[in-house]
Design a protein around this motif. Sequence first.
Motif, PDB file in Angstrom:
ATOM      1  N   VAL A 172       0.832  -1.206   0.000  1.00  0.00           N
ATOM      2  CA  VAL A 172       0.000   0.000   0.000  1.00  0.00           C
ATOM      3  C   VAL A 172       0.872   1.263   0.000  1.00  0.00           C
ATOM      4  N   PRO A 173       1.889   1.354   0.886  1.00  0.00           N
ATOM      5  CA  PRO A 173       2.752   2.549   0.820  1.00  0.00           C
ATOM      6  C   PRO A 173       3.498   2.655  -0.502  1.00  0.00           C
ATOM      7  N   LEU A 174       3.871   1.512  -1.065  1.00  0.00           N
ATOM      8  CA  LEU A 174       4.580   1.542  -2.349  1.00  0.00           C
ATOM      9  C   LEU A 174       3.668   2.134  -3.424  1.00  0.00           C
ATOM     10  N   LEU A 175       2.403   1.662  -3.457  1.00  0.00           N
ATOM     11  CA  LEU A 175       1.459   2.211  -4.422  1.00  0.00           C
ATOM     12  C   LEU A 175       1.092   3.647  -4.058  1.00  0.00           C
ATOM     13  N   GLY A 176       1.101   3.928  -2.756  1.00  0.00           N
ATOM     14  CA  GLY A 176       0.797   5.280  -2.291  1.00  0.00           C
ATOM     15  C   GLY A 176       1.808   6.305  -2.761  1.00  0.00           C
ATOM     16  N   SER A 177       2.941   5.819  -3.274  1.00  0.00           N
ATOM     17  CA  SER A 177       3.947   6.747  -3.804  1.00  0.00           C
ATOM     18  C   SER A 177       3.423   7.562  -4.973  1.00  0.00           C
ATOM     19  N   VAL A 178       2.259   7.182  -5.529  1.00  0.00           N
ATOM     20  CA  VAL A 178       1.707   7.978  -6.639  1.00  0.00           C
ATOM     21  C   VAL A 178       1.423   9.409  -6.207  1.00  0.00           C
ATOM     22  N   ILE A 179       1.339   9.655  -4.904  1.00  0.00           N
ATOM     23  CA  ILE A 179       1.081  11.044  -4.505  1.00  0.00           C
ATOM     24  C   ILE A 179       2.248  11.954  -4.887  1.00  0.00           C
ATOM     25  N   ALA A 180       3.377  11.360  -5.271  1.00  0.00           N
ATOM     26  CA  ALA A 180       4.479  12.175  -5.798  1.00  0.00           C
ATOM     27  C   ALA A 180       4.059  12.881  -7.079  1.00  0.00           C
ATOM     28  N   PHE A 181       3.049  12.328  -7.759  1.00  0.00           N
ATOM     29  CA  PHE A 181       2.587  12.923  -9.014  1.00  0.00           C
ATOM     30  C   PHE A 181       1.299  13.723  -8.824  1.00  0.00           C
ATOM     31  N   GLN A 182       0.939  13.907  -7.555  1.00  0.00           N
ATOM     32  CA  GLN A 182      -0.289  14.642  -7.262  1.00  0.00           C
ATOM     33  C   GLN A 182       0.032  15.879  -6.436  1.00  0.00           C
ATOM     34  N   ASP A 183      -0.992  16.725  -6.318  1.00  0.00           N
ATOM     35  CA  ASP A 183      -0.909  17.755  -5.296  1.00  0.00           C
ATOM     36  C   ASP A 183      -1.747  17.222  -4.135  1.00  0.00           C
ATOM     37  N   TYR A 184      -1.123  16.368  -3.340  1.00  0.00           N
ATOM     38  CA  TYR A 184      -1.879  15.601  -2.346  1.00  0.00           C
ATOM     39  C   TYR A 184      -2.393  16.506  -1.243  1.00  0.00           C
ATOM     40  N   GLN A 185      -3.693  16.412  -1.019  1.00  0.00           N
ATOM     41  CA  GLN A 185      -4.285  17.151   0.085  1.00  0.00           C
ATOM     42  C   GLN A 185      -4.934  16.168   1.032  1.00  0.00           C
ATOM     43  N   ILE A 186      -4.606  16.322   2.294  1.00  0.00           N
ATOM     44  CA  ILE A 186      -4.919  15.306   3.281  1.00  0.00           C
ATOM     45  C   ILE A 186      -6.423  15.045   3.371  1.00  0.00           C
ATOM     46  N   PHE A 187      -7.238  16.070   3.168  1.00  0.00           N
ATOM     47  CA  PHE A 187      -8.680  15.853   3.337  1.00  0.00           C
ATOM     48  C   PHE A 187      -9.324  15.251   2.092  1.00  0.00           C
ATOM     49  N   LYS A 188      -8.660  15.456   0.967  1.00  0.00           N
ATOM     50  CA  LYS A 188      -9.205  14.874  -0.254  1.00  0.00           C
ATOM     51  C   LYS A 188      -8.751  13.435  -0.437  1.00  0.00           C
ATOM     52  N   GLY A 189      -7.588  13.125   0.090  1.00  0.00           N
ATOM     53  CA  GLY A 189      -7.093  11.762  -0.033  1.00  0.00           C
ATOM     54  C   GLY A 189      -6.511  11.493  -1.405  1.00  0.00           C
ATOM     55  N   ILE A 190      -6.103  10.260  -1.590  1.00  0.00           N
ATOM     56  CA  ILE A 190      -5.358   9.878  -2.785  1.00  0.00           C
ATOM     57  C   ILE A 190      -6.236   9.889  -4.037  1.00  0.00           C
ATOM     58  N   PHE A 191      -7.546   9.660  -3.850  1.00  0.00           N
ATOM     59  CA  PHE A 191      -8.414   9.513  -5.017  1.00  0.00           C
ATOM     60  C   PHE A 191      -8.951  10.838  -5.528  1.00  0.00           C
ATOM     61  N   GLU A 192      -9.003  11.826  -4.660  1.00  0.00           N
ATOM     62  CA  GLU A 192      -9.593  13.108  -5.043  1.00  0.00           C
ATOM     63  C   GLU A 192      -8.540  14.177  -5.315  1.00  0.00           C
ATOM     64  N   SER A 193      -7.347  13.968  -4.815  1.00  0.00           N
ATOM     65  CA  SER A 193      -6.326  15.007  -4.981  1.00  0.00           C
ATOM     66  C   SER A 193      -5.998  15.190  -6.455  1.00  0.00           C
ATOM     67  N   PRO A 194      -5.778  16.449  -6.875  1.00  0.00           N
ATOM     68  CA  PRO A 194      -5.506  16.713  -8.290  1.00  0.00           C
ATOM     69  C   PRO A 194      -4.143  16.178  -8.724  1.00  0.00           C
ATOM     70  N   TRP A 195      -4.089  15.722  -9.982  1.00  0.00           N
ATOM     71  CA  TRP A 195      -2.836  15.206 -10.541  1.00  0.00           C
ATOM     72  C   TRP A 195      -2.018  16.353 -11.099  1.00  0.00           C
ATOM     73  N   VAL A 196      -0.743  16.368 -10.757  1.00  0.00           N
ATOM     74  CA  VAL A 196       0.121  17.419 -11.317  1.00  0.00           C
ATOM     75  C   VAL A 196       1.273  16.806 -12.097  1.00  0.00           C
ATOM     76  N   TRP A 197       1.295  15.472 -12.207  1.00  0.00           N
ATOM     77  CA  TRP A 197       2.325  14.738 -12.940  1.00  0.00           C
ATOM     78  C   TRP A 197       3.725  15.102 -12.464  1.00  0.00           C
ATOM     79  N   PHE A 198       4.545  15.710 -13.317  1.00  0.00           N
ATOM     80  CA  PHE A 198       5.948  15.863 -12.919  1.00  0.00           C
ATOM     81  C   PHE A 198       6.259  17.214 -12.266  1.00  0.00           C
ATOM     82  N   GLU A 199       5.201  17.956 -11.913  1.00  0.00           N
ATOM     83  CA  GLU A 199       5.419  19.277 -11.321  1.00  0.00           C
ATOM     84  C   GLU A 199       6.281  19.211 -10.055  1.00  0.00           C
TER      85      GLU A 199
END
Lengths: 291, 326
Positions: B58-85
């Motif tokens: 799960v943490p390994l897959l959770g690394s996708v937040i590196a490509f997101q603008d992760y916001q704690i209240f939105k979580g991994i599924f709702e946070s906007p994707w920023v790709w390589f920003e």
Amino acid sequence: MVMKKSWGEKSFQIFNYTFLSIFAATMILPLIQLLAVSFSSPIAAESKKVFLFPVEFTLGTWKHILQNEVLWRSFGVTIFITVVGTFLSMLFTVLTAFPLSRREFLLKKPIMIAIVITMIFNAPMIPYFLTVRELGLMDSIWALIIPGLISTFNMIIVRTFFMGIPNDLDDAAKIDGCNDLRLLFQIYLPLSKPVLATIGLFYAVGYWNSFQAAVLFLRDQTLWPLQMRLRGFFLSPEALAEVNLVTGDYDFNTITLKAATIIFATVPIVLVYPYLQKYFVKGAVLGSLKE
Amino acid sequence: MDHSPVKQQSVSELPLNAELLIQKKSLIRIYLENMKKHWMLYVMIIPGILYYIIFKYVPLLGSVIAFQDYQIFKGIFESPWVWFENFKYIFSYQDFYQVLRNTIMIAFYQLIFGFPAPIILALLFNEVRLMFFKRTVQSLFYLPHFLSWVVVGGIVFELLAAEGVINAIRGLFGAAPILFMQEESYFRTIVVVSGIWKSVGWGTIIYLAAITAINPSLYEAAVIDGANRWKQIRYITLPLLFPTILVLFLLNIGNFLELGFDQIFNLLTPMTYSVGDIIETYVYRAGVLQGQFSVTTAIGLFQSVVGFILLWIFNRLARKSGQGLW
């Protein structure tokens, strides 16, 4: 072997024994020095007079340390995670290692590969932290146990050992109508006492020394384990003194207090160490066989 | 199974994918029968599998937040994707280069000095003939491995303090005390030396086991040919130790940039950030404490990828010389 020692070899031997003696002495002398400081007067400690024996012997520091409730509470937390954590870790490790050591377990290979992959690709700290947080483990004593329940290294040690147990034993057991669970607990585990001692000790030392989990997952100071508390004291020795050292005249100071807390957190390991050493060494070799 | 010869012949006349289908079917049957017979093994491993999924995958897959603008209240599924920003951001950020430089420098020193240390020590142990001496010295050398970095850090700070032993000894020669832990120029040396001090003894165990496995008749033959101790080490022990050294080197190189949070964290002070702040300590401060989750995950992912690439390169090189990890 018959050897005519040349001059060069003789001088090498002298160098070798001297070098190893001095280097080995540095492994234990710092602890002895801190022990000496913890029994010395604050004035002696400050004036750099203390080497290997206490100067102006006093029990003041230790009396103060051993009355520190916060320290004892952390000691209790550490004892809890060491005892409960070691038990749970060994249970989980054995239950995982056993199926993975059985030829008749068809998922053996894919699961083993999946596990070894986690050794090569370590998850970054932050997703790991967020996962534990999502599970609601923040500020819980279980955060010090559950996230590190199985050490893959130890699991592989046990698995290797299980695979080395001769197969004719299970044939005999199966004829007696022994199922897999009984096979593990009544035949394999009693035969595996040395390896269980080894990994039990690895886990116990790991829990005793556990630090990073507390840094990441505990904001609540009441749950701090010993190592974390120790660091807290290093950063603010005043918390350890509990009294104003400047105005009063005490038979301890921050130097002697720090020395005593280091000894306090180390003594259990140093005491059990001589008895456990042979198991540790066996385990380290065992683990290296199957990487 | 109930395959009669006639049936089997008809199977071989079926189109290819139908044949595969039947093979697949019987494979499923084999699995089901195996599960029925050994269901306990399958139940037993469930806790372990859950552990590895939850705390490793799960943490390994959770690394996708590196490509997101992760916001704690939105979580991994709702946070906007920023790709390589996030990656663009860290590579344009001055502090990152400092942290990266510190990490690489310390890792490099540890590889140069820390990696050969247990090999040399094992060779020295092996030359000791007095068994009692050998055992005592080894016991002492293994001890620091069991102390936590908090304790070792505490010891290092005390030894190197203004009123510590090292300064006391310097004082005997009339030298002024040095605040070692607060000075940038000493930090990396302290890290490397304390690292060797703590782990060199434990590190010898694997090499000593490998040395013990060497056939003694090789040495006897060498002695007859007039080889002295040094030549025996050079032409017998070291070559036969080489596979072990190589495997340990590869295991090391995969974690090249992972220096160990505990050690640095316990030796670092704000005065030495400029030379000693490494990826792990930086990620802790910026990520865990300040909540910059996505950026620090990007840094962590970068670290893992570098480790994997190094492992892959060196493994290829090792395979050319006949032996790799895979």
